[in-house]
Design an enzyme around this catalytic site. Structure first.
Site, PDB file in Angstrom:
ATOM      1  N   LYS A 112     147.062  26.062   4.335  1.00  0.00           N
ATOM      2  CA  LYS A 112     147.974  25.575   5.438  1.00  0.00           C
ATOM      3  C   LYS A 112     148.910  26.939   5.721  1.00  0.00           C
ATOM      4  O   LYS A 112     149.329  26.563   6.906  1.00  0.00           O
ATOM      5  CB  LYS A 112     149.011  24.512   4.807  1.00  0.00           C
ATOM      6  CG  LYS A 112     148.117  23.150   4.431  1.00  0.00           C
ATOM      7  CD  LYS A 112     147.931  22.345   5.465  1.00  0.00           C
ATOM      8  CE  LYS A 112     147.226  21.288   5.127  1.00  0.00           C
ATOM      9  NZ  LYS A 112     146.971  20.291   6.238  1.00  0.00           N
ATOM     10  N   GLU A 134     156.044  17.637   9.110  1.00  0.00           N
ATOM     11  CA  GLU A 134     155.340  16.366   8.182  1.00  0.00           C
ATOM     12  C   GLU A 134     154.681  17.060   7.197  1.00  0.00           C
ATOM     13  O   GLU A 134     154.129  17.985   7.111  1.00  0.00           O
ATOM     14  CB  GLU A 134     154.589  15.420   9.010  1.00  0.00           C
ATOM     15  CG  GLU A 134     153.174  16.002   9.101  1.00  0.00           C
ATOM     16  CD  GLU A 134     152.776  17.202   9.874  1.00  0.00           C
ATOM     17  OE1 GLU A 134     153.599  17.450  10.566  1.00  0.00           O
ATOM     18  OE2 GLU A 134     151.663  17.520   9.722  1.00  0.00           O
ATOM     19  N   SER A 394     139.906  24.305   0.022  1.00  0.00           N
ATOM     20  CA  SER A 394     141.037  24.551   0.883  1.00  0.00           C
ATOM     21  C   SER A 394     142.396  24.664   0.098  1.00  0.00           C
ATOM     22  O   SER A 394     143.367  25.062   0.740  1.00  0.00           O
ATOM     23  CB  SER A 394     141.212  23.186   1.541  1.00  0.00           C
ATOM     24  OG  SER A 394     141.528  22.017   0.862  1.00  0.00           O
TER      25      SER A 394
END
Ligand SMILES: Cc1ncc(COP(=O)(O)O)c(C=O)c1O
Lengths: 409, 266
Positions: A112, A134, A394
């Site tokens: 991210k 969010e 990830s």
């Protein structure tokens, strides 16, 4: 600020951007379409902001100074490039050669941060001083709070109440980083509702605030912009795989899909190769596997909905994949058959979590444990024995340890 | 009955316009139905009624209308059922004596089928549609179906809309032009935002279609203030809050009558 051309009444729907040409290459054009998916279905109040963002990103992305600054941050701050790890013991167990792209080693613990650093620089470039985001698993919230701290931006993160409880550690992290966390109690109280609330907040504060969206979802230009910012994952991995594999590309490239950003970034590096691309959804959030075409969160894509178009609640052990929609580019990749989308259930995911931990000493986050779970299930079946496989890991599992202790006992 | 011609005629005969919003399918209690609420606000002085078709993810709505939508959905409200009830009640002209517009989100329309939705509105005696997440750039395909079934599409304009785009929105809109009074979602506010008057003025300068201000117009005084520039107002959350508090049709009719009286007094 420029505004997209007025096309009311004149544009065919779905618009006729030739499928494939825009695919993971360049921009999806002024209508923001990937084939028949995408678009900008937002209240009028947000249209100018989306148009402004589109122009700002296009300019920044073609500005070498911006690219240099971002590259510098990605290496000196986020720890890029992340390695590709060959998994000898897991490969022995599965009978296929497994490589992992280690986004879990990024600062803040997931991919991210790649997206967030880009959007934070863009926020400054647009002269805004505040970001909202969010978050589901909390990884995007933590990444946004981190970048906000590093750049001196005010930061508010919307998080469903259910997720506030199951990802408590990340809530603390965000607060320690100086962000405000606003629990969302509407609807299913998970990621979908956090997006709704962030959009509502954005409508009210758009002059001062950038909405730092966490995946390849939302109105144009977000799906395109976030894919571009995440494409570093796939571009690095392609070169790294070629080194390990003596110049070849892997036979399979696998990534988990919530909104689809780590998968989009990974696929972007391999879409031009012969690799088979596989996105793995949570069984209870399989927008491509079980959803129909609809419009929510500003985009036309696949989503879980009933016959009246009411959006259904997703259900997954992993907060990051507990989302009824999916990025429009994935809907298009699926429609074209360039990528396939499969799903795994919670039980398979927990088993995969254990397997990777015990065989490789790597605790995966529950989200990429989905990709590992599909690999584990299909090695020797859909994936022929002897294949080479790249899986994007990830994120790391630290955030999930509490929850997993509860589930595995 | 036609929404725009009705509103124009009222305006041109010297009246300010008042549109009331009611969430369709909401259980209102007291042995009443939501249809009776629609009838009551029409009788109390609304020039048209906007009927909300509830959607699971209403991003343009604040807590009051979110809650009303949730309750209506929980009660089993569906778009088809709601339109059938309106048709059964005689629709706008025949049933309520005023034109009706539905307000819903695009996924409801998309799932229904654009053509079939437009047709159903028309058959149910509904004159107009307001779809807040369908901006001008995405509205073409819906507009084509709506026009084909003589449904008027009310377009929204926002304080952030640039001048050239405002002109295009007004040209595309029919029924009236919906000026979003503030940067934010629907809800009850203590005072009228300055942006409401500024937007009404900009809209009036570029269109002779009726210009109504909605979102954040919460009481009679604010309605009068908005109408110093606008042709009229939409009252939504203030009415729905009363309804959620159990005021019933008489309670909301009282609010509408109060606003109507204030508008007539100027
Ligand atoms: C580690 C990790 N992987 C994947 C995801 C899912 O997001 P996306 O599909 O956008 O990569 C999340 C979301 O929270 C995450 O934290």
């Amino acid at each position: 600020m420029t505004v997209p051309p007025m096309a009311a009444g004149s544009r065919p729907f779905p618009n006729n951007v030739p499928a494939g040409r825009v695919l993971m290459q360049g921009s999806p054009g002024p209508t923001g379409r990937f084939g028949e998916f995408g678009g900008r279905f937002v209240p009028e109040s947000l249209v100018p902001a989306c148009a402004e963002l589109e122009v700002a990103f296009a300019n920044a992305w073609s500005d070498p100074a911006f690219r240099d600054e971002l590259s510098g941050l990605l290496s000196s701050y986020a720890g890029r490039p992340t390695p590709v790890t060959e998994c000898a013991r897991l490969s022995d167990v599965l009978g296929v050669r497994v490589l992992l792209k280690r986004e879990d080693l990024c600062h803040t613990g997931s991919h991210k941060i790649n997206n967030v650093l880009g959007q934070a620089l863009l926020t400054l470039r647009m002269g805004k001083k505040r970001v909202i985001a969010e978050t589901g698993a909390g990884q995007h919230g933590v990444a946004t709070a981190t970048a906000a701290a590093a750049f001196g931006l005010e930061c508010v993160v919307f998080m469903g109440e259910v997720d506030v409880h199951r990802q408590e550690l990340n809530v603390f992290r965000m607060k320690l980083l100086g962000a405000e966390v606003r629990p969302v109690s509407s609807g299913s109280r998970t990621l979908k509702d956090a997006v709704n609330e962030a959009l509502r907040e954005w409508v009210a504060t758009v002059d001062s605030t950038h909405y730092c969206i966490g995946s390849v979802v939302g109105p144009h230009p977000f799906p395109w912009m976030v894919r571009e910012l995440q494409s570093i994952v796939g571009n690095e991995a392609r070169e790294q795989c070629r080194k390990v594999l003596g110049g070849s590309d892997p036979d399979y490239v696998i990534a988990c899909v919530g909104g689809g950003s780590n998968a989009a970034g990974t696929f972007a590096g391999f879409v031009g190769t012969g690799a088979k691309l596989v996105g793995v959804e949570a069984a209870g959030g399989a927008a491509i596997g079980r959803g129909g075409i609809g419009v929510v969160h500003g985009m036309r894509s696949r989503l879980l909905q009933d016959e009246d178009g009411q959006v259904l609640e997703a259900h997954s052990v992993s907060a990051g994949l507990d989302y009824p929609g999916v990025g429009p580019e994935h809907s298009q990749l699926a429609a074209m058959g360039r990528a396939v989308y499969r799903s795994v259930d919670d039980e398979e995911v927990l088993a995969a979590f254990r397997l990777l931990s015990e065989s490789e000493g790597i605790l995966p986050a529950l989200e990429p444990a989905h990709a590992i779970a599909w690999l584990t299930r299909e090695a020797g079946k859909e994936i022929p024995v002897g294949s080479t496989v790249l899986v994007t890991l990830s994120g790391r599992g630290d955030k999930d340890v509490d929850q997993i202790v509860g589930l595995l006992g | 009955m036609n929404l725009e011609s009705t509103l124009r005629a009222r305006r041109d005969s010297g009246h300010k316009l008042l549109v009331a919003y009611v969430t369709g399918g909401l259980p209102v209690g007291g042995g009443e139905t939501w249809i009776e609420v629609v009838r009551a606000v029409a009788a109390a002085g609304a020039d048209a009624v906007e009927v909300g078709i509830p959607f699971s993810d209403p991003v343009m709505d604040g807590p009051v209308i979110q809650e009303a939508s949730r309750l209506a959905l929980e009660a089993g409200t569906t778009p088809r059922g709601l339109l059938a009830e309106l048709a059964g009640a005689g629709g706008g002209a025949g049933g309520m004596g005023v034109p009706l517009a539905v307000m819903t989100y695009f996924n409801v329309v998309h799932a229904f089928g654009l053509d079939r939705f437009a047709q159903s509105l028309s058959r149910s005696g509904v004159d107009g549609a307001i779809i807040p997440d369908l901006p001008l750039d995405e509205a073409g395909p819906w507009m084509a179906e709506a026009v084909g079934h003589r449904v008027e599409t009310v377009m929204l304009a926002a304080p952030t809309t640039p001048d050239e785009r405002l002109v295009a929105i007004c040209a595309a809109s029919s029924g009236f032009v919906y000026g979003v009074g503030l940067m934010g979602v629907t809800g009850v506010r203590d005072s009228l935002a300055a942006s409401a008057l500024a937007l009404a003025k900009r809209l009036k300068a570029v269109t002779d279609k009726p210009v109504l201000i909605g979102v954040g117009v919460s009481d009679a005084a604010q309605a009068v203030e908005a109408c110093s520039e606008a042709d009229g107002v939409v009252i939504g959350s203030a009415l729905m809050r009363r309804l959620l508090e159990g005021a019933g049709s008489s309670g909301v009719a009282e609010l509408i009558a109060e606003v109507r009286a204030a508008l007539e007094a100027g």
